[in-house]
Design a protein around this motif. Structure first.
Motif, mmCIF file in Angstrom:
data_model
loop_
_atom_site.group_PDB
_atom_site.id
_atom_site.type_symbol
_atom_site.label_atom_id
_atom_site.label_comp_id
_atom_site.label_asym_id
_atom_site.label_seq_id
_atom_site.Cartn_x
_atom_site.Cartn_y
_atom_site.Cartn_z
ATOM 1 N N GLY A 167 0.812 -1.205 0.000
ATOM 2 C CA GLY A 167 0.000 0.000 0.000
ATOM 3 C C GLY A 167 0.845 1.255 0.000
ATOM 4 N N LEU A 168 0.229 2.350 -0.457
ATOM 5 C CA LEU A 168 0.840 3.675 -0.400
ATOM 6 C C LEU A 168 -0.224 4.659 0.054
ATOM 7 C CD1 LEU A 168 3.292 5.563 -1.007
ATOM 8 C CD2 LEU A 168 2.281 5.914 -3.274
ATOM 9 N N ALA A 169 0.087 5.419 1.083
ATOM 10 C CA ALA A 169 -0.895 6.363 1.618
ATOM 11 C C ALA A 169 -0.200 7.337 2.550
ATOM 12 C CB ALA A 169 -1.989 5.613 2.381
ATOM 13 N N LEU A 170 -0.919 8.369 2.931
ATOM 14 C CA LEU A 170 -0.478 9.235 4.012
ATOM 15 C C LEU A 170 -0.675 8.518 5.342
ATOM 16 C CD1 LEU A 170 -2.117 12.608 2.867
ATOM 17 C CD2 LEU A 170 0.240 11.838 2.469
ATOM 18 N N GLU A 171 -0.115 9.075 6.399
ATOM 19 C CA GLU A 171 -0.394 8.556 7.735
ATOM 20 C C GLU A 171 -1.899 8.619 7.985
ATOM 21 O OE1 GLU A 171 1.611 7.205 9.834
ATOM 22 O OE2 GLU A 171 3.644 7.832 9.256
ATOM 23 N N PRO A 172 -2.422 7.748 8.832
ATOM 24 C CA PRO A 172 -3.860 7.811 9.131
ATOM 25 C C PRO A 172 -4.286 9.221 9.514
ATOM 26 C CG PRO A 172 -2.899 5.852 10.113
ATOM 27 C CD PRO A 172 -1.754 6.652 9.568
ATOM 28 N N ALA A 173 -5.467 9.604 9.033
ATOM 29 C CA ALA A 173 -5.929 10.983 9.211
ATOM 30 C C ALA A 173 -6.548 11.232 10.572
ATOM 31 C CB ALA A 173 -6.936 11.328 8.114
ATOM 32 N N SER A 174 -6.762 10.192 11.355
ATOM 33 C CA SER A 174 -7.403 10.374 12.655
ATOM 34 C C SER A 174 -6.724 9.491 13.696
ATOM 35 C CB SER A 174 -8.895 10.014 12.576
ATOM 36 O OG SER A 174 -9.057 8.625 12.310
ATOM 37 N N THR A 175 -6.920 9.870 14.949
ATOM 38 C CA THR A 175 -6.505 9.050 16.080
ATOM 39 C C THR A 175 -7.681 8.971 17.043
ATOM 40 O OG1 THR A 175 -4.215 9.816 15.884
ATOM 41 C CG2 THR A 175 -4.843 8.773 17.943
ATOM 42 N N PRO A 176 -8.233 7.771 17.242
ATOM 43 C CA PRO A 176 -7.810 6.468 16.724
ATOM 44 C C PRO A 176 -8.095 6.321 15.229
ATOM 45 C CG PRO A 176 -9.872 6.242 17.919
ATOM 46 C CD PRO A 176 -9.434 7.669 18.102
ATOM 47 N N SER A 177 -7.665 5.192 14.678
ATOM 48 C CA SER A 177 -7.907 4.881 13.269
ATOM 49 C C SER A 177 -8.093 3.388 13.118
ATOM 50 C CB SER A 177 -6.725 5.336 12.405
ATOM 51 O OG SER A 177 -5.575 4.541 12.677
ATOM 52 N N LEU A 178 -8.794 2.972 12.074
ATOM 53 C CA LEU A 178 -8.929 1.543 11.794
ATOM 54 C C LEU A 178 -7.570 0.931 11.502
ATOM 55 C CD1 LEU A 178 -10.841 -0.899 11.312
ATOM 56 C CD2 LEU A 178 -10.876 -0.227 8.887
ATOM 57 N N PHE A 179 -6.691 1.691 10.854
ATOM 58 C CA PHE A 179 -5.364 1.207 10.485
ATOM 59 C C PHE A 179 -4.619 0.703 11.719
ATOM 60 C CE2 PHE A 179 -0.823 1.957 9.380
ATOM 61 C CZ PHE A 179 -0.756 1.153 8.256
ATOM 62 N N ALA A 180 -4.699 1.476 12.812
ATOM 63 C CA ALA A 180 -4.038 1.064 14.047
ATOM 64 C C ALA A 180 -4.883 0.057 14.820
ATOM 65 C CB ALA A 180 -3.754 2.286 14.920
ATOM 66 N N ALA A 181 -6.185 0.306 14.890
ATOM 67 C CA ALA A 181 -7.065 -0.520 15.718
ATOM 68 C C ALA A 181 -7.104 -1.966 15.253
ATOM 69 C CB ALA A 181 -8.477 0.061 15.726
ATOM 70 N N ALA A 182 -7.065 -2.182 13.937
ATOM 71 C CA ALA A 182 -7.157 -3.539 13.383
ATOM 72 C C ALA A 182 -5.825 -4.040 12.848
ATOM 73 C CB ALA A 182 -8.212 -3.579 12.272
ATOM 74 N N ASN A 183 -4.723 -3.338 13.176
ATOM 75 C CA ASN A 183 -3.375 -3.780 12.776
ATOM 76 C C ASN A 183 -3.295 -4.083 11.280
ATOM 77 O OD1 ASN A 183 -2.113 -3.874 15.510
ATOM 78 N ND2 ASN A 183 -3.694 -5.425 15.862
ATOM 79 N N ILE A 184 -3.786 -3.131 10.485
ATOM 80 C CA ILE A 184 -3.856 -3.334 9.038
ATOM 81 C C ILE A 184 -2.475 -3.564 8.432
ATOM 82 C CG2 ILE A 184 -4.597 -2.309 6.850
ATOM 83 C CD1 ILE A 184 -6.887 -3.064 8.785
ATOM 84 N N ALA A 185 -1.441 -2.958 9.001
ATOM 85 C CA ALA A 185 -0.093 -3.062 8.422
ATOM 86 C C ALA A 185 0.510 -4.457 8.566
ATOM 87 C CB ALA A 185 0.836 -2.030 9.057
ATOM 88 N N ASP A 186 -0.023 -5.280 9.462
ATOM 89 C CA ASP A 186 0.532 -6.622 9.652
ATOM 90 C C ASP A 186 0.423 -7.428 8.353
ATOM 91 O OD1 ASP A 186 1.004 -5.943 12.242
ATOM 92 O OD2 ASP A 186 -0.451 -7.332 13.135
ATOM 93 N N GLY A 187 1.562 -7.953 7.896
ATOM 94 C CA GLY A 187 1.569 -8.767 6.690
ATOM 95 C C GLY A 187 1.462 -7.985 5.400
ATOM 96 N N VAL A 188 1.609 -6.662 5.470
ATOM 97 C CA VAL A 188 1.470 -5.791 4.300
ATOM 98 C C VAL A 188 2.740 -4.966 4.141
ATOM 99 C CG1 VAL A 188 0.203 -3.792 3.368
ATOM 100 C CG2 VAL A 188 -1.042 -5.649 4.491
ATOM 101 N N VAL A 189 3.164 -4.736 2.893
ATOM 102 C CA VAL A 189 4.251 -3.796 2.632
ATOM 103 C C VAL A 189 3.631 -2.408 2.631
ATOM 104 C CG1 VAL A 189 6.053 -3.075 1.041
ATOM 105 C CG2 VAL A 189 5.484 -5.500 1.259
ATOM 106 N N SER A 190 3.755 -1.713 3.753
ATOM 107 C CA SER A 190 3.039 -0.456 3.961
ATOM 108 C C SER A 190 3.950 0.737 3.721
ATOM 109 C CB SER A 190 2.472 -0.415 5.385
ATOM 110 O OG SER A 190 1.790 0.799 5.628
#
Length: 369
Positions: free
Chosen positions: A49-72
């Motif tokens: 994936g390619l993106a900016l840092e999550p736009a909010s805190t909290p975020s789904l990206f952090a809450a659901a560990n989206i980066a696990d197993g992904v080239v982020s």
């Protein structure tokens, strides 16, 4: 027909096409991107994936560990070099382009960033796609708001005129024109990549904490014990769960990847008319599942379309896209995600996976009828 097993569950037909493929997702740190990446991981895709840092805190990206197993990768799609390098490094067969400035309110505050991200950023992604060997398909995600507002009581169809009065809507209509140009004239001057536009309707679901959106506003009101302010409670929207859109994007990506050039077109992905409810009704239904906050009414700070919905007959008939969730199912899943996450934030990944599996099982049951 179901033939394969990944993560302990049978794959659906469109998932079989995508299984094991290299998929590149822009905007993977966002709300829809997080659900999309979570689903792709469930079916054994190799995701970057390619993106900016999550736009909010909290975020789904952090809450659901989206980066696990992904080239982020963290980067801005307004930079052509960053986009080209990221795509060339991953060598995907499919690109799903979600990265965007997605808020109407922010588009009024910063129209230049909105146009640069949504229009020029789309051109950058498509340029990288057509020049990278092995890229076969791109799904560009836009919005139901790309249509010229004609105050119709019926749904907008893919051939209806584009428009957009506010900067967000106009920038997304520009993105559609960029994609149409690449599809018609530039793809054949590169690798022949098939390009489609996917126009999604209003979505709700767990893990969205964006500003100026009704469900995140509801969640903030409940969690801090304050009233929720509704600026337009009588506005009618055809609500659907974020997984219904992700489902549509994956069906479309699979069709493109299989080489179906007829799928390189514009597609609406909106809910049925049964799901068209007022903002006020949505809040009441959310409160019935979780907690009902006090409701106050306030004037809006920017103009909104009173009623807008999509005619998705084309996707349903030609792609076989048939979301299995009712309005009640959609609200139940949304409220329960936040309720369960609030009770135990460490369970964010498990809550998200359970809801994806609930949706996939509903698809299997729906297909078996």
């Amino acid at each position: 027909m179901v033939l394969s097993m990944t993560c302990g569950s049978e794959l659906l037909d469109f998932e079989l096409i995508l299984e094991g493929e290299r998929i590149f997702v822009t905007g993977h740190t966002g709300f829809t991107g997080g659900w999309l990446v979570s689903w792709l991981k469930r079916i054994g895709c190799d995701v970057a994936g390619l993106a900016l840092e999550p736009a909010s805190t909290p975020s789904l990206f952090a809450a659901a560990n989206i980066a696990d197993g992904v080239v982020s990768g963290i980067g801005d799609i307004r930079d052509l070099g960053i986009v080209c390098d990221a795509v060339a490094c991953h060598r995907p067969s499919v690109i799903i382009h979600l990265a965007a400035q997605p808020l109407v309110s922010k588009s009024f505050a910063d129209p230049i960033e909105t146009f640069a991200t949504n229009a020029l950023g789309t051109a950058h992604v498509l340029e990288a796609a057509r020049l990278t060997t092995g890229v076969k398909a791109v799904v560009c995600i836009t919005t139901d708001k790309v249509y010229r507002d004609q105050d119709w009581v019926w749904g907008y169809r893919e051939q209806d005129p584009l428009g957009g009065k506010d900067p967000y809507s106009a920038s997304k209509a520009c993105a559609e024109l960029v994609a149409a140009s690449y599809r018609a004239t530039l793809a054949e001057r590169g690798n022949g990549v098939l390009i489609a536009n996917a126009r999604g309707g209003n979505i709700i679901g767990g893990g969205d904490w964006s500003a100026d959106r009704i469900v995140p506003d509801f969640v903030r009101a409940v969690t801090v014990g304050q009233p929720i302010s509704l600026r337009n409670p009588g506005a009618v929207r055809p609500w659907q769960h974020v997984l219904a859109l992700v489902h549509g994007y994956l069906v479309l990506a699979a069709r493109l990847l299989s080489g179906d050039s007829s799928a390189a077109d514009n597609w609406n992905f909106g809910p049925s008319d049964e799901s068209a409810r007022t903002v006020g009704n949505l809040v009441e239904q959310l409160g019935a599942v979780w907690v009902r906050p006090e409701i106050i009414y306030a004037p809006g700070s920017f103009p909104e379309t009173r009623f807008l919905h999509l005619d998705s007959t084309k996707a349903r008939s030609h792609l076989g896209w048939a979301p299995p969730l009712s309005f009640k199912d959609t609200v139940d899943l949304t409220a329960s995600w936040y309720r369960d996450f609030t009770a135990n934030p460490s369970d964010g990944t498990q809550i998200t996976v359970r809801q994806i599996e609930h949706y996939r099982n509903a698809l299997r049951s729906h297909a078996g009828r």
